[in-house]
Design a protein around this motif. Structure first.
Motif, PDB file in Angstrom:
ATOM      1  N   LYS A  29       2.348 -10.406  -6.547  1.00  0.00           N
ATOM      2  CA  LYS A  29       2.975 -11.913  -7.301  1.00  0.00           C
ATOM      3  C   LYS A  29       4.144 -12.609  -6.374  1.00  0.00           C
ATOM      4  CE  LYS A  29       1.817  -9.969 -12.179  1.00  0.00           C
ATOM      5  NZ  LYS A  29       0.565 -10.862 -12.606  1.00  0.00           N
ATOM      6  N   ARG A  30       4.232 -11.180  -6.154  1.00  0.00           N
ATOM      7  CA  ARG A  30       5.830 -11.406  -5.207  1.00  0.00           C
ATOM      8  C   ARG A  30       5.263 -11.298  -2.962  1.00  0.00           C
ATOM      9  NH1 ARG A  30       9.599  -6.284  -6.639  1.00  0.00           N
ATOM     10  NH2 ARG A  30      10.039  -6.920  -8.582  1.00  0.00           N
ATOM     11  N   ASN A  31       4.160 -11.492  -3.149  1.00  0.00           N
ATOM     12  CA  ASN A  31       3.214 -12.646  -1.750  1.00  0.00           C
ATOM     13  C   ASN A  31       4.183 -11.278  -1.099  1.00  0.00           C
ATOM     14  OD1 ASN A  31       2.292 -12.716  -0.228  1.00  0.00           O
ATOM     15  ND2 ASN A  31       2.719 -14.805  -0.164  1.00  0.00           N
ATOM     16  N   THR A  32       4.594  -9.903  -1.222  1.00  0.00           N
ATOM     17  CA  THR A  32       4.945  -8.656  -0.067  1.00  0.00           C
ATOM     18  C   THR A  32       4.067  -7.815  -0.050  1.00  0.00           C
ATOM     19  OG1 THR A  32       6.373  -7.983  -1.643  1.00  0.00           O
ATOM     20  CG2 THR A  32       7.162  -9.636  -0.872  1.00  0.00           C
ATOM     21  N   LYS A  33       4.492  -7.093   1.475  1.00  0.00           N
ATOM     22  CA  LYS A  33       3.689  -5.750   1.805  1.00  0.00           C
ATOM     23  C   LYS A  33       4.660  -4.628   1.813  1.00  0.00           C
ATOM     24  CE  LYS A  33       1.749  -6.625   6.151  1.00  0.00           C
ATOM     25  NZ  LYS A  33       0.645  -6.423   7.119  1.00  0.00           N
ATOM     26  N   LYS A  34       3.740  -3.634   2.024  1.00  0.00           N
ATOM     27  CA  LYS A  34       5.144  -1.941   2.644  1.00  0.00           C
ATOM     28  C   LYS A  34       4.397  -1.811   2.992  1.00  0.00           C
ATOM     29  CE  LYS A  34       8.008   1.646   0.872  1.00  0.00           C
ATOM     30  NZ  LYS A  34       9.050   1.825  -0.520  1.00  0.00           N
TER      31      LYS A  34
ATOM     32  N   CYS B 262       0.348  -4.273  -1.037  1.00  0.00           N
ATOM     33  CA  CYS B 262       0.216  -5.551  -1.818  1.00  0.00           C
ATOM     34  C   CYS B 262       1.324  -5.568  -2.710  1.00  0.00           C
ATOM     35  CB  CYS B 262      -0.398  -6.954  -1.370  1.00  0.00           C
ATOM     36  SG  CYS B 262      -0.904  -6.399   0.898  1.00  0.00           S
ATOM     37  N   ASP B 263       2.145  -6.254  -3.105  1.00  0.00           N
ATOM     38  CA  ASP B 263       2.590  -6.976  -4.405  1.00  0.00           C
ATOM     39  C   ASP B 263       2.203  -8.751  -4.246  1.00  0.00           C
ATOM     40  OD1 ASP B 263       3.742  -7.851  -6.673  1.00  0.00           O
ATOM     41  OD2 ASP B 263       5.319  -6.511  -5.929  1.00  0.00           O
TER      42      ASP B 263
ATOM     43  N   GLU C 256      -1.997  -6.779  -9.516  1.00  0.00           N
ATOM     44  CA  GLU C 256      -0.929  -6.555  -9.903  1.00  0.00           C
ATOM     45  C   GLU C 256      -0.763  -6.660  -8.337  1.00  0.00           C
ATOM     46  OE1 GLU C 256       1.020  -4.655 -12.443  1.00  0.00           O
ATOM     47  OE2 GLU C 256       0.752  -5.885 -13.938  1.00  0.00           O
ATOM     48  N   PHE C 257      -1.311  -5.710  -7.483  1.00  0.00           N
ATOM     49  CA  PHE C 257      -1.640  -4.809  -5.904  1.00  0.00           C
ATOM     50  C   PHE C 257      -1.959  -5.105  -5.675  1.00  0.00           C
ATOM     51  CE2 PHE C 257       1.608  -2.577  -9.157  1.00  0.00           C
ATOM     52  CZ  PHE C 257       2.438  -3.143  -8.774  1.00  0.00           C
TER      53      PHE C 257
ATOM     54  N   ASN D 271       3.086   5.325  -4.692  1.00  0.00           N
ATOM     55  CA  ASN D 271       4.099   5.796  -3.896  1.00  0.00           C
ATOM     56  C   ASN D 271       3.537   5.891  -2.277  1.00  0.00           C
ATOM     57  OD1 ASN D 271       5.792   4.504  -5.313  1.00  0.00           O
ATOM     58  ND2 ASN D 271       5.866   6.366  -6.514  1.00  0.00           N
TER      59      ASN D 271
END
Length: 400
Positions: A198-203, A195-196, A155-156, A261
């Motif tokens: 499934k959503r293809n995003t990163k923070k 990185c998420d 997932e991550f 987090n």
């Protein structure tokens, strides 16, 4: 003077082995097979991921025609696998120019399937990664970020600045793109991203400036800092990372854990940690300096509890994994006049078994060095190691 004499002696012995045509050898009492593709560089990479499929039938590998020595410009490596029953037939499924000698392309199995893999790849002007099926070679998803580690549920992912890592620790990062943080001691917009997948995003969840300020020490001044060795714990609710910097020409390191987090940090109670392996969600095996000097230690996350293990046997650095039944499998760096690397299994009842001794070329040093990096299959019946023979990498699978 004595050190110079040892270096000269090792060099002369190496030349003698070449003349006698016995410079590359494996000594073991166990059955083994050599996995090699067309006399090209054949290897896997770091020890923290297993190349074996869950069912034990497939062995992931990377193959390249790159000659020995540092990687100065991007070059192609083929991503693929061997069937464990056929060590001579490499089956390519993709290619990448985003790889290095030590960490490879961070090639790993994706999730719990026997046919899905993930690895890093370049897309035009950025690093990224792909999730791919190996049976029909179809790319399932192109991810916007390269990955360093993926949690067990796929997932991550965790990632970092591979260009900064490649510049400050050659052989562990990538050189495809110039590092834009040159001269910055600890860029506030650099650090660790989650990185998420499934959503293809990163923070960005941890920035370098905050890392340096965490339990700050004066020996961190006037130098560049970077992150290495991101590793999820077994359940994926916390992760480990190494904070690294140079002080008076010597590399300094500390191991820190965090939640997803980027909060609730904890610095493990080991000085100059070197290598690591999660045992449970709360316990790690670390090499570094502790109460008994340099050695192997069991550390409890979020407590100062540290317990030495194998202090009478495991007194030199290696790349450990913790096996079922309280066994540690690890290796050594080349040593002795014959420059031998040892593959070891240690029982916590203080029994040590030398599984193999493998000769390492005197010239395999620096960025190009080839550590054994032992990796076991799911039922602990086989171990795969990388080694150099005739100045090229090979994979050796030993039946335990």
């Amino acid at each position: 003077m004595l050190k110079s004499l040892k270096i000269i002696t090792k060099f002369l012995i190496h030349r003698l082995l070449i003349l006698l045509h016995i410079r590359d050898y494996i000594y073991t009492n166990y059955d083994y097979q050599i996995f090699q593709s067309n006399k090209l560089q054949t290897f896997f990479g770091y020890y923290d991921k297993a190349p074996f499929s869950k069912d034990g039938k497939i062995l992931l590998a990377i193959v390249s025609d790159k000659k020995k020595g540092p990687i100065k410009e991007p070059c192609v490596a083929h991503i693929g696998y061997f069937n464990v029953s056929d060590p001579t037939k490499f089956i390519p499924v993709g290619e990448t120019t985003t790889w290095c000698w030590q960490l490879g392309a961070r090639l790993m199995w994706y999730g719990n399937k026997n046919n899905l893999i993930i690895y890093n790849k370049q897309f035009k002007n950025r690093y990224g990664s792909v999730i791919q099926r190996i049976d029909d070679k179809k790319i399932i998803k192109e991810l916007k970020s390269p990955i360093y580690d993926v949690d067990k549920n796929a997932e991550f992912g965790l990632t970092l600045n591979f260009s900064r890592l490649g510049r400050l620790r050659p052989g562990y990062g990538y050189i495809n793109f110039q590092d834009g943080t040159v001269g910055q001691a600890y860029p506030p917009d650099d650090g660790i991203w989650i990185c998420d997948l499934k959503r293809n995003t990163k923070k960005l969840i941890i920035d370098l400036e905050s890392v340096v300020n965490f339990e700050f020490d004066n020996n961190m001044l006037d130098t560049e800092h970077y992150i290495n060795h991101l590793s999820f714990n077994p359940s994926g609710n916390r992760f480990l990372f190494f904070h690294v910097w140079n002080n008076n020409g010597k590399r300094r390191t500390r191991a820190i854990t965090s939640d997803l987090n980027g909060e609730n940090w904890f610095q493990l109670n080991i000085d100059k940690p070197s290598h690591y392996a999660w045992i449970t969600d709360n316990e790690l095996l670390m090499t570094g300096h502790g109460c008994n000097g340099f050695g192997y230690y069991l550390c409890n996350d979020q407590t100062d509890s540290v317990r030495p293990v194998g202090d009478s046997f495991l007194d030199e650095d290696g790349h450990p994994s913790y096996l079922k039944g309280e066994h540690i499998i690890t290796d050594t760096y080349p040593k002795g006049l014959f420059n031998e690397q040892e593959l070891l299994i240690y029982n916590l009842n203080e029994n040590l078994n030398v599984i193999a001794k493998i000769h390492s070329s005197f010239f395999n040093q620096g960025e190009y060095k080839c550590d054994l990096h032992p990796r076991v299959n799911a039922d602990y019946s086989k171990v795969a190691v990388d080694f150099c023979s005739q100045d090229r990498r090979n994979i050796c699978v030993i039946n335990l």
